[in-house]
Design a protein around this motif. Structure first.
Motif, PDB file in Angstrom:
ATOM      1  N   SER A 118      25.556  29.940  40.562  1.00 40.57           N
ATOM      2  CA  SER A 118      26.880  30.093  41.178  1.00 40.57           C
ATOM      3  C   SER A 118      26.932  31.365  41.995  1.00 40.57           C
ATOM      4  O   SER A 118      26.213  32.335  41.718  1.00 40.57           O
ATOM      5  N   ALA A 134      29.913  33.975  44.120  1.00 39.17           N
ATOM      6  CA  ALA A 134      31.321  34.298  44.376  1.00 39.17           C
ATOM      7  C   ALA A 134      31.457  34.900  45.754  1.00 39.17           C
ATOM      8  O   ALA A 134      30.652  35.756  46.156  1.00 39.17           O
ATOM      9  N   LYS A 176      27.909  25.426  44.554  1.00 34.84           N
ATOM     10  CA  LYS A 176      27.692  26.702  43.872  1.00 34.84           C
ATOM     11  C   LYS A 176      28.813  27.710  44.122  1.00 34.84           C
ATOM     12  O   LYS A 176      28.968  28.682  43.375  1.00 34.84           O
ATOM     13  N   MET A 177      29.592  27.494  45.181  1.00 33.11           N
ATOM     14  CA  MET A 177      30.573  28.487  45.611  1.00 33.11           C
ATOM     15  C   MET A 177      31.745  28.590  44.639  1.00 33.11           C
ATOM     16  O   MET A 177      32.354  27.592  44.264  1.00 33.11           O
ATOM     17  N   ARG A 178      32.059  29.812  44.240  1.00 34.11           N
ATOM     18  CA  ARG A 178      33.239  30.108  43.443  1.00 34.11           C
ATOM     19  C   ARG A 178      34.178  30.931  44.332  1.00 34.11           C
ATOM     20  O   ARG A 178      34.112  32.157  44.377  1.00 34.11           O
ATOM     21  N   ALA A 179      35.033  30.222  45.049  1.00 35.11           N
ATOM     22  CA  ALA A 179      35.895  30.871  46.047  1.00 35.11           C
ATOM     23  C   ALA A 179      36.937  31.756  45.377  1.00 35.11           C
ATOM     24  O   ALA A 179      37.569  31.357  44.394  1.00 35.11           O
ATOM     25  N   GLN A 180      37.114  32.956  45.935  1.00 36.08           N
ATOM     26  CA  GLN A 180      38.079  33.918  45.412  1.00 36.08           C
ATOM     27  C   GLN A 180      39.053  34.333  46.514  1.00 36.08           C
ATOM     28  O   GLN A 180      38.725  34.272  47.701  1.00 36.08           O
ATOM     29  N   GLN A 187      38.527  40.372  43.321  1.00 41.42           N
ATOM     30  CA  GLN A 187      38.245  39.251  42.434  1.00 41.42           C
ATOM     31  C   GLN A 187      36.819  38.735  42.596  1.00 41.42           C
ATOM     32  O   GLN A 187      36.249  38.191  41.655  1.00 41.42           O
ATOM     33  N   MET A 220      34.557  38.510  39.231  1.00 42.04           N
ATOM     34  CA  MET A 220      33.885  37.274  38.830  1.00 42.04           C
ATOM     35  C   MET A 220      32.440  37.522  38.409  1.00 42.04           C
ATOM     36  O   MET A 220      31.965  36.975  37.401  1.00 42.04           O
ATOM     37  N   GLN A 242      31.092  35.463  35.303  1.00 43.18           N
ATOM     38  CA  GLN A 242      31.595  34.125  35.653  1.00 43.18           C
ATOM     39  C   GLN A 242      30.909  33.547  36.894  1.00 43.18           C
ATOM     40  O   GLN A 242      31.082  32.371  37.203  1.00 43.18           O
ATOM     41  N   ALA A 243      30.166  34.371  37.603  1.00 41.48           N
ATOM     42  CA  ALA A 243      29.343  33.917  38.733  1.00 41.48           C
ATOM     43  C   ALA A 243      28.075  34.753  38.733  1.00 41.48           C
ATOM     44  O   ALA A 243      28.085  35.920  38.331  1.00 41.48           O
ATOM     45  N   GLU A 244      26.991  34.159  39.203  1.00 45.70           N
ATOM     46  CA  GLU A 244      25.696  34.845  39.128  1.00 45.70           C
ATOM     47  C   GLU A 244      25.497  35.853  40.248  1.00 45.70           C
ATOM     48  O   GLU A 244      24.980  36.951  40.018  1.00 45.70           O
TER      49      GLU A 244
END
Length: 316
Positions: free
Chosen positions: A199, A201, A228-232, A237, A241, A246-248
């Motif tokens: 993942s 961020a 894979k994207m964890r949008a913030q 933030q 993350m 919470q994200a690599e």
């Protein structure tokens, strides 16, 4: 508020908020520093700081009963200067890119102290800044990603003419503090690291996100990275993350990634690097054009440039 005048006087004045500060040259204190001229007359350079005084009448009322050796004429001079200064001080509403928060934390108090103007800063991503600029809410000046100026509707709300580039910063990668750092020194190495990560961020809907998307496209991994994207919503933030596990990987601007809880892996390879540029322009509708220009000019001074560099960005 700071007022300065060359007057002939000798006094010490106490007000409701304490002594009026007077100064000759760089010397400051609660009484006048005196200098005799060739004819023996007393001259002083008087600096008065009295923010709560709103009128000459209030100034005389506040000070009058406790002055020594100060003529009404001199009170009039000082009070008149006070009113003049109040008339020229401005409160500027500033639109600013969120990745420059740390820069503004240092520059805002320095500019306010130097100029007497006050800054009310709205931070946002590129879409938020475009929305704010076109919302009809008044603002005075923007220091925003150039992508904001590429939007025709937003650009129409800024003064015509060339903008002034203030700062730029490149893209980078970070991991949680203490985590293994992947190899990213070449385009192929960066591609492999991104595809291996579970993942990442970032803020896809921002000037930085647009630049990262271009890199994904060049590497041919746009579709692979979507899952894979964890949008913030904000840079803070993005940091949280990854710092919280919470994200690599964090993909963002280098100045933001140098934060507690993260270890910077490094910048994107030179062949793929995309600088995000922050540029300045007054609002087309500002009523404080002189103060807005003063802020833009200040951002090009050695003092401001030193702050920009200290926060991991490059000037201009």
């Amino acid at each position: 508020m700071r007022l300065e005048a060359e007057v002939s006087l000798h006094f010490e004045c106490l007000t409701q908020s304490g002594p009026i500060t007077v100064r000759l040259g760089n010397a400051a204190g609660g009484r006048v520093n005196k200098k005799l001229n060739a004819r023996g007359a007393l001259n002083a350079s008087c600096t008065v700081r009295e923010p709560h005084v709103q009128s000459s009448a209030q100034f005389i009322s506040t000070c009058g009963g406790r002055m020594r050796g100060l003529s009404v004429a001199v009170v009039g001079i000082v009070a008149g200067l006070m009113l003049s200064s109040a008339a020229t001080a401005a409160e500027l509403r500033v639109l600013a890119g969120g990745a420059m928060t740390a820069v503004w934390a240092s520059i805002k108090p320095k500019f306010e102290q130097t100029s007497g103007h006050k800054l009310d800063i709205f931070f946002g991503t590129t879409p938020n800044l475009i929305k704010e600029a076109t919302s009809g809410k008044p603002f005075d000046v923007g220091i925003v990603p150039v992508e904001v100026m590429s939007d025709a509707a937003a650009r129409s709300h800024f003064a015509a003419g060339a903008t002034v580039d203030i700062a730029r910063v490149g893209l980078g990668v970070a991991v949680r503090a203490g985590a293994p750092k992947p190899e990213i020194s070449t385009p192929d190495a960066l591609k492999a690291a991104l595809l291996k990560a579970a993942s990442v961020a970032s803020i896809p809907e921002s000037a930085t996100g647009y630049s990262i998307a271009k890199v994904f496209e060049r590497l041919g991994i746009t579709e692979a990275m979507k899952a894979k994207m964890r949008a913030q919503p904000t840079p803070a933030q993005v940091v949280a993350m990854v710092a919280n596990g919470q994200a690599e990987l964090a993909l963002f601007l280098m100045n933001v990634l140098t934060a507690p809880g993260l270890d910077v892996v490094g910048p994107f390879p030179a062949e793929l690097q995309q600088d995000v540029v922050y540029t300045a322009a007054p609002s087309a509708g500002t009523k404080e054009a002189a103060a807005a220009k003063a802020l833009i000019d200040y951002l090009k001074t050695p003092e401001a440039i030193s702050v920009i560099k200290s926060k991991g960005m490059m000037p201009g």
